[in-house]
Design a protein around this motif. Structure first.
Motif, mmCIF file in Angstrom:
data_model
loop_
_atom_site.group_PDB
_atom_site.id
_atom_site.type_symbol
_atom_site.label_atom_id
_atom_site.label_comp_id
_atom_site.label_asym_id
_atom_site.label_seq_id
_atom_site.Cartn_x
_atom_site.Cartn_y
_atom_site.Cartn_z
ATOM 1 N N GLU A 2 0.857 -1.221 -0.229
ATOM 2 C CA GLU A 2 -0.092 0.155 0.037
ATOM 3 C C GLU A 2 0.726 1.251 -0.027
ATOM 4 O OE1 GLU A 2 -3.722 -1.717 2.513
ATOM 5 O OE2 GLU A 2 -2.256 -0.704 3.436
ATOM 6 N N GLY A 3 1.691 1.185 0.574
ATOM 7 C CA GLY A 3 2.940 2.189 0.455
ATOM 8 C C GLY A 3 2.347 3.477 1.217
ATOM 9 N N ALA A 4 2.703 4.665 0.703
ATOM 10 C CA ALA A 4 2.149 5.871 0.957
ATOM 11 C C ALA A 4 0.703 6.073 1.068
ATOM 12 C CB ALA A 4 2.732 7.199 0.507
ATOM 13 N N ASN A 5 -0.050 5.281 0.176
ATOM 14 C CA ASN A 5 -1.418 5.327 0.343
ATOM 15 C C ASN A 5 -2.214 4.443 1.265
ATOM 16 O OD1 ASN A 5 -1.770 6.951 -1.912
ATOM 17 N ND2 ASN A 5 -1.071 5.266 -3.196
ATOM 18 N N SER A 6 -1.274 3.695 2.246
ATOM 19 C CA SER A 6 -2.019 2.903 3.355
ATOM 20 C C SER A 6 -3.021 3.623 4.291
ATOM 21 C CB SER A 6 -0.832 1.971 3.951
ATOM 22 O OG SER A 6 -1.424 1.509 5.059
ATOM 23 N N PRO A 7 -4.001 2.739 4.453
ATOM 24 C CA PRO A 7 -4.890 3.463 5.508
ATOM 25 C C PRO A 7 -4.493 3.323 6.865
ATOM 26 C CG PRO A 7 -5.836 1.641 4.429
ATOM 27 C CD PRO A 7 -4.601 1.874 4.011
ATOM 28 N N ALA A 8 -3.703 2.359 6.958
ATOM 29 C CA ALA A 8 -3.238 1.825 8.377
ATOM 30 C C ALA A 8 -2.598 3.030 9.254
ATOM 31 C CB ALA A 8 -2.140 0.668 8.379
ATOM 32 N N ASP A 9 -3.281 2.804 10.559
ATOM 33 C CA ASP A 9 -2.529 3.945 11.505
ATOM 34 C C ASP A 9 -1.742 3.181 12.550
ATOM 35 O OD1 ASP A 9 -3.872 6.335 10.668
ATOM 36 O OD2 ASP A 9 -5.961 5.382 11.319
ATOM 37 N N ILE A 10 -2.214 2.001 12.758
ATOM 38 C CA ILE A 10 -1.867 1.150 14.042
ATOM 39 C C ILE A 10 -1.321 -0.244 13.463
ATOM 40 C CG2 ILE A 10 -1.875 0.062 16.158
ATOM 41 C CD1 ILE A 10 -1.325 2.779 16.841
ATOM 42 N N LEU A 11 -0.525 -0.835 13.544
ATOM 43 C CA LEU A 11 -0.217 -2.254 13.681
ATOM 44 C C LEU A 11 0.139 -2.777 14.806
ATOM 45 C CD1 LEU A 11 0.552 -4.819 11.697
ATOM 46 C CD2 LEU A 11 2.956 -4.141 12.210
ATOM 47 N N LEU A 12 -0.811 -3.966 15.206
ATOM 48 C CA LEU A 12 -0.619 -4.693 16.364
ATOM 49 C C LEU A 12 -0.208 -6.242 16.011
ATOM 50 C CD1 LEU A 12 -3.590 -3.622 18.713
ATOM 51 C CD2 LEU A 12 -1.383 -3.142 19.063
ATOM 52 N N THR A 13 0.800 -6.888 16.885
ATOM 53 C CA THR A 13 1.146 -8.118 16.574
ATOM 54 C C THR A 13 1.745 -8.742 17.871
ATOM 55 O OG1 THR A 13 2.537 -9.700 14.972
ATOM 56 C CG2 THR A 13 3.419 -7.414 15.755
ATOM 57 N N VAL A 14 2.208 -9.953 17.699
ATOM 58 C CA VAL A 14 2.831 -10.734 18.630
ATOM 59 C C VAL A 14 4.371 -11.155 18.484
ATOM 60 C CG1 VAL A 14 0.566 -11.448 19.750
ATOM 61 C CG2 VAL A 14 1.526 -12.943 17.994
ATOM 62 N N ALA A 49 0.620 6.979 8.652
ATOM 63 C CA ALA A 49 -0.718 7.020 9.345
ATOM 64 C C ALA A 49 -1.635 8.255 9.141
ATOM 65 C CB ALA A 49 -0.658 7.023 10.822
ATOM 66 N N PRO A 50 -2.596 8.017 8.516
ATOM 67 C CA PRO A 50 -3.586 9.052 8.200
ATOM 68 C C PRO A 50 -4.238 9.780 9.400
ATOM 69 C CG PRO A 50 -4.707 7.319 7.657
ATOM 70 C CD PRO A 50 -3.439 6.836 7.922
ATOM 71 N N ASN A 51 -4.322 9.186 10.403
ATOM 72 C CA ASN A 51 -4.597 9.616 11.675
ATOM 73 C C ASN A 51 -3.774 9.530 12.813
ATOM 74 O OD1 ASN A 51 -7.640 9.825 10.701
ATOM 75 N ND2 ASN A 51 -7.299 7.506 10.358
ATOM 76 N N LYS A 52 -2.682 10.090 12.551
ATOM 77 C CA LYS A 52 -1.549 9.729 13.607
ATOM 78 C C LYS A 52 -1.837 10.061 15.044
ATOM 79 C CE LYS A 52 3.462 11.006 14.425
ATOM 80 N NZ LYS A 52 4.642 11.526 13.966
ATOM 81 N N ASP A 53 -2.333 11.290 15.321
ATOM 82 C CA ASP A 53 -2.769 11.889 16.611
ATOM 83 C C ASP A 53 -3.571 10.670 17.322
ATOM 84 O OD1 ASP A 53 -1.333 14.041 16.367
ATOM 85 O OD2 ASP A 53 -2.947 15.387 15.805
ATOM 86 N N ASN A 54 -4.741 10.026 16.634
ATOM 87 C CA ASN A 54 -5.379 9.189 17.136
ATOM 88 C C ASN A 54 -4.706 7.817 17.615
ATOM 89 O OD1 ASN A 54 -7.859 10.905 16.918
ATOM 90 N ND2 ASN A 54 -8.515 9.776 15.178
#
Length: 335
Positions: A66-78, A261-266
């Motif tokens: 997705e690169g710069a167009n990624s909608p992801a704000d957070i990645l959670l993993t183990v 992240a498009p919603n970095k503050d959140n």
């Protein structure tokens, strides 16, 4: 069924990226108990969480694509290795948060503040109390020839296996780690197979006498019925390894803010919420994990495991040893 799955989500990339008052979460944590984390955060902040869930490597690859167009704000993993994998893939970013710096111990966060650990699982030794009168008291002893034909373990491709060996490298050096891995292979009761619960089932069935598992699998079997474990759980003893040395190896569940992240503050708000006492207690009560924040009470199932000393090694440094660990696994024939 969880709210949004990677294969079925109806939310478009465009609408996610442009949303106001929202948070786009990519998660490989598949625990129903995490629902309380999400709903309470929304109730407290008014921020809606949109979730895309899948396997960690798939989510990391998706974020790369997705690169710069990624909608992801957070990645959670183990596991520390996956968090480091995400960092190396360039899908996370460094953040500044006085809350996280104060709440999360330094050894449980990335040296560049790209990921933070929010819950822990000790990787400890379990044994058949009927057959083992002198269990190994540390990881090194698992390679002792007196345990030949007694040890069950997961495969070398498993991240828990990789991170444990990476910690052995950090604590004892590569040469000693290779000798240890060879000794453990020599002591296998069977070829590596299955997950952590299967290692515990192996003790009950008599397939093996000694195994390693993360604590939350065993604590879960103490709290509720787990097939093949709970009914005979009194047969299983446990040891928090290396209590006179480095301490028990810890696995992390954690996360980081996405690089674009498009919603970095959140996203930062959510990360800080995960470090709150309330969220930390959910990790323990809901999924039998140890909190990352010191002083937060653990659940009854976790408390039954007893007090222990954790390995205080820098997990960011451990994560960097994973490629060396995989090389050793290949050289000693750990399948």
């Amino acid at each position: 069924m969880l709210a949004a799955l990677a294969a079925t989500t109806a939310i478009s990339t465009g609408s996610l990226a442009q949303a106001e008052g929202e948070l786009n979460l990519y998660s490989s944590r598949h625990y129903d108990t995490d629902e309380r984390l999400y709903s309470d955060f929304t109730e407290q902040t008014g921020i809606t969480i949109n979730r895309i869930e899948g396997k960690a490597d798939e989510l990391i690859a998706r974020m790369e694509a997705e690169g710069a167009n990624s909608p992801a704000d957070i990645l959670l993993t183990v596991d520390t290795s996956r968090l480091e994998r995400a960092k190396n893939a360039g899908v996370l970013q460094s953040i500044e948060s006085a809350v996280l710096e104060e709440r999360i111990p330094a050894n449980l966060q990335d040296s560049d503040n790209q990921w933070f650990g929010f819950s822990q699982r000790a990787r400890i030794i379990f044994y058949d109390t009927a057959d083992v009168s002198e269990p190994p008291m540390d990881y090194v002893s698992l390679a002792d020839p007196k345990y030949k034909g007694m040890v069950c373990h997961r495969s070398s491709s498993n991240v828990y296996s990789q991170t444990l060996l990476a910690a052995v490298i950090e604590n004892h050096g590569e040469e000693a780690a290779k000798a240890w891995a060879q000794g453990v292979v020599d002591n296998f009761a069977r070829d590596p197979e299955g997950g952590d619960t299967d290692q515990l089932r192996g003790l009950v069935s008599g397939q093996c006498d000694i195994s390693i598992s993360n604590t939350y699998y065993f604590a879960r079997a103490l709290r509720k019925d787990v097939s093949g474990v709970t009914s005979d759980i009194e047969k299983i003893g446990w040891v928090f390894p290396a209590q006179e040395a480095e301490g028990a190896h810890m696995n992390l569940s954690g996360g980081g803010v996405a690089a674009h992240a498009p919603n970095k503050d959140n996203a930062v708000k959510f990360m800080e919420y995960l470090a709150s006492d309330q969220a930390q207690q959910y990790f323990s009560a809901g999924n039998d994990e140890f909190p990352a924040v010191e002083g937060v009470p653990v659940s009854e199932s976790v408390s039954k495991l007893g007090a222990y000393k954790a390995d205080a090694v820098d997990l960011s440094a451990v994560a960097k040893n994973v490629p060396a660990a995989q090389k050793i696994f290949n050289e000693v024939g750990w399948k």
